[in-house]
Design an enzyme around this catalytic site. Structure first.
Site, mmCIF file in Angstrom:
data_model
loop_
_atom_site.group_PDB
_atom_site.id
_atom_site.type_symbol
_atom_site.label_atom_id
_atom_site.label_comp_id
_atom_site.label_asym_id
_atom_site.label_seq_id
_atom_site.Cartn_x
_atom_site.Cartn_y
_atom_site.Cartn_z
ATOM 1 C CG HIS A 36 -3.840 0.866 3.787
ATOM 2 N ND1 HIS A 36 -3.361 1.542 2.697
ATOM 3 C CD2 HIS A 36 -2.651 1.405 4.787
ATOM 4 C CE1 HIS A 36 -2.224 2.261 2.758
ATOM 5 N NE2 HIS A 36 -1.901 2.465 4.072
ATOM 6 C CG ASP B 298 3.550 -1.442 7.636
ATOM 7 O OD1 ASP B 298 4.612 -0.982 8.012
ATOM 8 O OD2 ASP B 298 2.247 -1.313 7.308
ATOM 9 C CG ASN C 150 -6.590 2.092 0.553
ATOM 10 O OD1 ASN C 150 -6.306 2.130 1.662
ATOM 11 N ND2 ASN C 150 -6.145 1.165 -0.127
HETATM 12 C C1 GLP Z 1 1.248 3.307 5.023
HETATM 13 C C2 GLP Z 1 1.768 2.492 5.901
HETATM 14 C C3 GLP Z 1 0.707 2.437 7.054
HETATM 15 C C4 GLP Z 1 0.431 4.196 7.525
HETATM 16 C C5 GLP Z 1 -0.482 4.398 6.277
HETATM 17 C C6 GLP Z 1 -0.271 5.975 6.365
HETATM 18 O O1 GLP Z 1 1.230 2.866 3.766
HETATM 19 N N1 GLP Z 1 1.933 1.176 5.676
HETATM 20 O O2 GLP Z 1 1.272 1.970 8.368
HETATM 21 O O3 GLP Z 1 -0.347 4.171 8.563
HETATM 22 O O4 GLP Z 1 0.060 3.983 5.098
HETATM 23 O O5 GLP Z 1 0.656 6.666 5.817
HETATM 24 P P1 GLP Z 1 1.072 8.104 6.121
HETATM 25 O O6 GLP Z 1 1.120 8.435 7.254
HETATM 26 O O7 GLP Z 1 2.408 8.449 5.393
HETATM 27 O O8 GLP Z 1 0.004 8.798 5.340
#
Ligand code: GLP
Length: 248
Positions: free
Chosen positions: A138, A67, A136
């Site tokens: 995702h 992304d 959440n």
């Molecule tokens: C982000 C990214 C994801 C990532 C997730 C967790 O927003 N788009 O690809 O895996 O959220 O992020 P973090 O590792 O900083 O908690």
């Protein structure tokens, strides 16, 4: 689906890096799906260390990132392209012309999404997809409600996601949209590794592994994939048993 527990965040992240390194040694031309975020930082740190120690080469690797924020140019240090460059690509022997990150600046996002999907297909598909998880549930930037069949496209980000990621923006909120691989794109990968660490991910991990399979928690879609492993530390994995579960 396999669930693996590790005592610490670093132990879980380094074990993931070691698994990637093992796959890379066996298949030098591997196509990797890569993720960004705080969770992945120790993974890339370990991969860079293994490369510097002469144990692994990325010379023949192709990579596709999940992304990118809409509106951030690749040179912006907060863009995921910049993040990947500074945490991995610029520190190893990868051919950067074969590292692909969605473009957050394209005039025609729909056309770009189709092109990204075609590029993944032309590369032979993703052999190993690395995934983090949002608080959440995702995956990539597929927020709750996302269609399990969705492909690469522009999405709106939830307020909780913007707040969680504001640390990267000096406390300000990030762009409100992102270009992300869809859940359908992710499920096409041959193997998926999910790394989730820290107490803030505990509820999402529990819901993903034990709750109903529903778009309300996008990571539950992974239960339909035949080759997924979850790599958890003590905090994220509390209350979830180790072991294997059949795909549903
Ligand atoms: C982000 C990214 C994801 C990532 C997730 C967790 O927003 N788009 O690809 O895996 O959220 O992020 P973090 O590792 O900083 O908690």
């Amino acid at each position: 689906m396999q669930v693996k527990h590790f005592p610490t965040t670093v132990a879980a992240a380094y074990a993931v890096a070691d698994r990637i390194a093992e796959r890379l040694k066996a298949t030098p031309k591997i196509v990797l799906g890569l993720a960004t975020g705080v969770t992945m930082e120790p993974v890339y740190e370990r991969l860079v260390a293994l490369h510097r120690a002469g144990e692994i080469s990325f010379a023949n690797v192709t990579s596709f990132n999940l992304d990118e924020y809409v509106g951030l140019p690749p040179v912006d240090p907060r863009s995921y392209r910049s993040t990947m460059d500074s945490q991995l690509f610029d520190l190893v022997d990868i051919d950067k012309s074969r590292t692909f990150v969605p473009d957050g600046l394209v005039a025609d996002p729909k056309a770009f999404g189709s092109r990204y999907e075609a590029m993944i297909r032309e590369a032979g598909g993703i052999d190993l997809q690395l995934l983090g998880i949002g608080r959440n549930g995702h995956i990539g930037f597929n927020e709750p409600g996302a269609d399990f069949a969705a492909r690469t496209r522009v999405v709106d980000l939830e307020k909780s996601t913007l707040e969680a990621n504001s640390a990267f923006f000096g406390g300000a909120l990030p762009p409100t949209q992102a270009m992300t691989m869809g859940i359908g794109t992710i499920l096409d990968s041959r193997e998926i590794i999910v790394l989730a660490t820290g107490a803030t991910k505990r509820d999402a991990v529990r819901a993903s592994l034990l709750g109903d399979i529903t778009p309300d928690c996008p990571a539950t879609a992974l239960r339909r994939h035949p080759n997924v492993s979850w790599w958890l530390d003590a905090e994220s994995g509390a209350g979830v048993a180790s072991g294997s579960l059949a795909a549903e």
